[in-house]
Design a protein around this motif. Structure first.
Motif, short mmCIF file in Angstrom:
data_model
loop_
_atom_site.label_atom_id
_atom_site.label_comp_id
_atom_site.label_asym_id
_atom_site.label_seq_id
_atom_site.Cartn_x
_atom_site.Cartn_y
_atom_site.Cartn_z
N ALA A 24 0.83 -1.21 0.00
CA ALA A 24 0.00 0.00 0.00
C ALA A 24 0.86 1.26 0.00
CB ALA A 24 -0.94 -0.01 1.20
N ARG A 25 1.90 1.28 0.83
CA ARG A 25 2.79 2.44 0.87
C ARG A 25 3.52 2.63 -0.46
NH1 ARG A 25 5.43 1.47 6.89
NH2 ARG A 25 3.89 2.70 8.06
N THR A 26 4.00 1.54 -1.03
CA THR A 26 4.74 1.64 -2.28
C THR A 26 3.87 2.17 -3.40
OG1 THR A 26 6.22 -0.17 -1.60
CG2 THR A 26 6.10 0.32 -3.95
N LEU A 27 2.65 1.65 -3.52
CA LEU A 27 1.76 2.12 -4.58
C LEU A 27 1.38 3.58 -4.36
CD1 LEU A 27 -0.60 -0.96 -5.11
CD2 LEU A 27 1.50 -0.35 -6.33
N ALA A 28 1.15 3.97 -3.10
CA ALA A 28 0.83 5.37 -2.80
C ALA A 28 2.00 6.28 -3.16
CB ALA A 28 0.47 5.52 -1.33
#
Length: 263
Positions: A24-28
Motif C-alpha cells: 500500500a505504501r509503495t503504490l501510494a
C-alpha cells in the motif's frame, strides 16, 4: 523507472501490516490512489483511504469495491494480500491430523474465498474501464507440499489455480492476473508473541531470535540464508501491476530466498 501508476486506483487487502502495508505504501508513493483494506486502521501517504473490512464476511468485498468507485471512480489494480493464519489461529501446525474440518473451513474461507469474492467484485469494474491488473499473494507452500500447515498450502494452491483461470478468461478484456508466491517473510506472522518463531522455538529448543536468524532459514533451505523482507515483495508487486508489465499474465513469481527447488 516510472511505473506509470500515477492516478490509478488500487485496492490492497490485508493492508495494515507486513506485506500489505509495504504494498500500500509503495503504490501510494508511486502516485496511485490506494484503498487500503484491513480490520485495523492504517495511515498512508498521498491519496489513500482506509476501508475497515473483515474479508471473512462474504459481503465485505463488494463494499470495498463500491467504496473505491465512490472515492476514486473505479478500480484499476487489486492486490489480494489478505491471508495467512485466520484470526485467532496460530501457525505452524505440524502434521496432517492437526487440522479438523472446522480448521480447514476457516483456512479456506480466509485464504481462498476472500480472494474469489474480491476478484468477483472487482473484475466487472475493471472490464468497464478497459482493463486492470490483479495480483494474488499466494505462498511457496502452494507448490511445495509438506507435513506442516497442510490446510494452508492447499488453500494457496487453489488461489494459484483461480489466478490462472481468471487470467485466461479475462485477458482478452484487458485484465491481467498474476501470482506472487513468497517464501517465509519477516512479518508479524513470525515475530509476534505466540507467532511462528515462538512455536518453532519450542520445538527446536532455540531462542526466538535464533529461529528467525538461523533455524528457520536452515530448516526451509533458503539459499539466501535469511527471511524475505516485505519490501522485496512489494517492489515486485508494484512492477507486476504496472503497465510496464503489460505482457505478463498468468505468471506465478516466487520471491522466496530459494525455497522452491524444482524446475
Amino acid at each position: 523507472m516510472d511505473l506509470q501508476l500515477s492516478g490509478r486506483v488500487a485496492i490492497v487487502t490485508g493492508a495494515s501490516k507486513g506485506i500489505g502495508l509495504a504494498v500500500a505504501r509503495t503504490l501510494a508513493e508511486e502516485g496511485a490512489h490506494v484503498v487500503a483494506t484491513s480490520r485495523t486502521p492504517v495511515e498512508l501517504p498521498g491519496k489513500a483511504v482506509h476501508v475497515a473490512a473483515d474479508l471473512m464476511d462474504p459481503a465485505a468485498p463488494a463494499r470495498v469495491v463500491t467504496r473505491a468507485v465512490e472515492e476514486f471512480g473505479g478500480v484499476d489494480i487489486l492486490v489480494n494480500n489478505a491471508g495467512g493464519p485466520p484470526p485467532g489461529v496460530t501457525l505452524p501446525r505440524f502434521g496432517f491430523m492437526a487440522s479438523d474440518d472446522a480448521d480447514w473451513r476457516t483456512m479456506f474461507e480466509f485464504n481462498l474465498f476472500s480472494v474469489v469474492r474480491m476478484i468477483r467484485a472487482a473484475v466487472p469494474v475493471m472490464v468497464a474501464r478497459g482493463g486492470g491488473s490483479i495480483v494474488n499473494v499466494s505462498s511457496g507452500s502452494a507448490r511445495q507440499p509438506g507435513a506442516m500447515n497442510v490446510d494452508y498450502g492447499a488453500a494457496k494452491s487453489a488461489v494459484n489455480h483461480v489466478g490462472k483461470a481468471v487470467s485466461e478468461e479475462y485477458g482478452a478484456q484487458g485484465v491481467r492476473v498474476n501470482t506472487i508466491s513468497p517464501g517465509p517473510v519477516l512479518t508479524d506472522w513470525w515475530t509476534r508473541q505466540g507467532g511462528a518463531a515462538e512455536v518453532i522455538s519450542g520445538v527446536a529448543g532455540a531462542s526466538k531470535e535464533d529461529v528467525i536468524a538461523k533455524v528457520a532459514p536452515e530448516m526451509m533451505r533458503l539459499v539466501t540464508g535469511r527471511l524475505v523482507d516485505p519490501q522485496e515483495i512489494a517492489d515486485a508487486i508494484a512492477l507486476l501491476v504496472s503497465p510496464r508489465s503489460g505482457s505478463t499474465t498468468g505468471v506465478d513469481l516466487p520471491i522466496d530466498g530459494g525455497f522452491l527447488k524444482e524446475l
